[in-house]
Structure formats: structure tokens, C-alpha cells
Scaffold this motif. Sequence first.
Motif, PDB file in Angstrom:
ATOM      1  N   VAL A 128       0.934  -1.089   0.449  1.00 49.65           N
ATOM      2  CA  VAL A 128       0.147  -0.089   0.375  1.00 49.65           C
ATOM      3  C   VAL A 128       0.974   1.102  -0.004  1.00 49.65           C
ATOM      4  N   VAL A 129       0.864   1.658  -0.870  1.00 50.89           N
ATOM      5  CA  VAL A 129       1.499   3.007  -0.903  1.00 50.89           C
ATOM      6  C   VAL A 129       0.588   4.741  -0.493  1.00 50.89           C
ATOM      7  N   VAL A 130       1.273   5.227   0.250  1.00 50.02           N
ATOM      8  CA  VAL A 130       0.055   6.232   0.389  1.00 50.02           C
ATOM      9  C   VAL A 130       1.095   7.747  -0.602  1.00 50.02           C
ATOM     10  N   PHE A 131       0.437   9.064  -0.937  1.00 49.26           N
ATOM     11  CA  PHE A 131       0.899   9.964  -1.734  1.00 49.26           C
ATOM     12  C   PHE A 131      -0.105  11.326  -1.128  1.00 49.26           C
ATOM     13  N   GLY A 189      -4.165  10.676  -1.569  1.00 53.60           N
ATOM     14  CA  GLY A 189      -4.648   8.985  -1.024  1.00 53.60           C
ATOM     15  C   GLY A 189      -4.154   7.731  -1.011  1.00 53.60           C
ATOM     16  N   VAL A 190      -4.578   6.652  -1.708  1.00 50.62           N
ATOM     17  CA  VAL A 190      -3.696   5.946  -2.145  1.00 50.62           C
ATOM     18  C   VAL A 190      -3.748   4.610  -2.453  1.00 50.62           C
ATOM     19  N   TYR A 191      -2.995   3.979  -2.743  1.00 55.64           N
ATOM     20  CA  TYR A 191      -3.026   2.878  -4.358  1.00 55.64           C
ATOM     21  C   TYR A 191      -2.223   1.789  -3.638  1.00 55.64           C
ATOM     22  N   LEU A 192      -2.799   0.743  -4.331  1.00 54.94           N
ATOM     23  CA  LEU A 192      -2.475  -0.685  -2.874  1.00 54.94           C
ATOM     24  C   LEU A 192      -2.630  -1.201  -4.602  1.00 54.94           C
ATOM     25  N   TYR A 193      -1.493  -1.906  -4.284  1.00 58.51           N
ATOM     26  CA  TYR A 193      -1.012  -3.349  -5.552  1.00 58.51           C
ATOM     27  C   TYR A 193      -1.691  -4.512  -5.300  1.00 58.51           C
ATOM     28  N   ASP A 194      -1.964  -4.801  -6.161  1.00 54.26           N
ATOM     29  CA  ASP A 194      -3.383  -5.903  -6.070  1.00 54.26           C
ATOM     30  C   ASP A 194      -4.355  -7.194  -6.615  1.00 54.26           C
ATOM     31  N   SER A 195      -2.436  -7.288  -7.779  1.00 50.17           N
ATOM     32  CA  SER A 195      -2.892  -9.071  -8.094  1.00 50.17           C
ATOM     33  C   SER A 195      -1.232  -9.244  -8.228  1.00 50.17           C
ATOM     34  N   LYS A 196      -1.270 -10.640  -7.658  1.00 49.51           N
ATOM     35  CA  LYS A 196      -0.017 -11.370  -7.949  1.00 49.51           C
ATOM     36  C   LYS A 196       0.621 -11.730  -9.073  1.00 49.51           C
ATOM     37  N   GLU A 197      -0.392 -11.814 -10.663  1.00 49.74           N
ATOM     38  CA  GLU A 197       0.304 -12.310 -11.521  1.00 49.74           C
ATOM     39  C   GLU A 197       0.851 -11.005 -12.602  1.00 49.74           C
TER      40      GLU A 197
END
Length: 160
Positions: free
Chosen positions: A44-47, A74-82
Motif C-alpha cells: 500500500v502506497v500513500v501519496f 490518497g492511496v494505491y495498492l498493488y492488487d495482482s499476484k500475476e
Amino acid sequence: MTLYFHDILYDYSNSTSNSTSAAATKPTALATAVSPNGTFFGEVVVFDDPMTAGRALPPPSRRETAAVVARVQGVYLYDSKEVYDAWFAFSVVFNSTARRGTLNLMGADVMSEKTRDISVVGGTGDFFMSRGVATLRTDAVEGLVYFRLQMDIKLYECYV
């Protein structure tokens, strides 16, 4: 309107005064177990990033000038395993004589696509109860530390 979103991730090697985002979590153990290419799954990255009307990003000492038309928080999050994909939730905060208020956006950022749409889900001030779509395009990338997105924002509802 077309605006440019500048994200400079702090990674312990760059300047804290120039950085505009930081990882709030590390990738999960699952990410390292299933992602040999490093998708950052679960990070999770806060910016708090500057947004400009043009591609140029002013130096930190001049970011409070007219060149920066808004802040993106806001935030972005990495949501994929592949693959290397993210999910965004953020506000574009306008505080100038031209525009005041916020636009609130959220949605999937499928980075392998040339363009991707996220939803404008609300707003305040000059953008009261806005609805619409923001089309994202990756405009520049420098390693894992900097990226610039072009955002074409189209509002379909706005009560001002």
C-alpha cells in the motif's frame, strides 16, 4: 480537463524533500512466494502528489506556484499476484482562485493497458456531487521511483 499527476516514491535512496509518496506496507509474503518478477502484491502506497496543467514538474521549492494546479492525495495498492496492477482511491484537491474543492476518484489501474478509466465518484466545492470518468495514460516512468500519469477528466454531473 487534462492534468498531469506526478508521483515520486521515497525508497530510502532519494531525497525526502522531493518525495511525494511512501510505501505504508511491504509486499506480502504471498507476493514473494508467487511473484518471481515482483508485482508488489499487497503493498500500500500513500501519496500527496502535485498535479500540473503541463508535463513539467517544478522543483520542490517552487511547487506552491501556479504551475501546480492541485494536489492528489490518497492511496494505491498493488492488487495482482500475476501482473503489475494497482487500485487507486484519491482526491484531487484544488485550492486556487480558478478552482476550489475536491474531485474524488477510485478504480482499477490495469497498467498493461495503454489507457484505463477510473470513476469520478464525487466532489466538493466547485465540483459538488460530481460524477464522471478519468482516463489515465502513463506518460513517463523512471525506474520504480517516478511516474507521471496524464489524466483526462470528463465530468457528466456537477452541481455548481
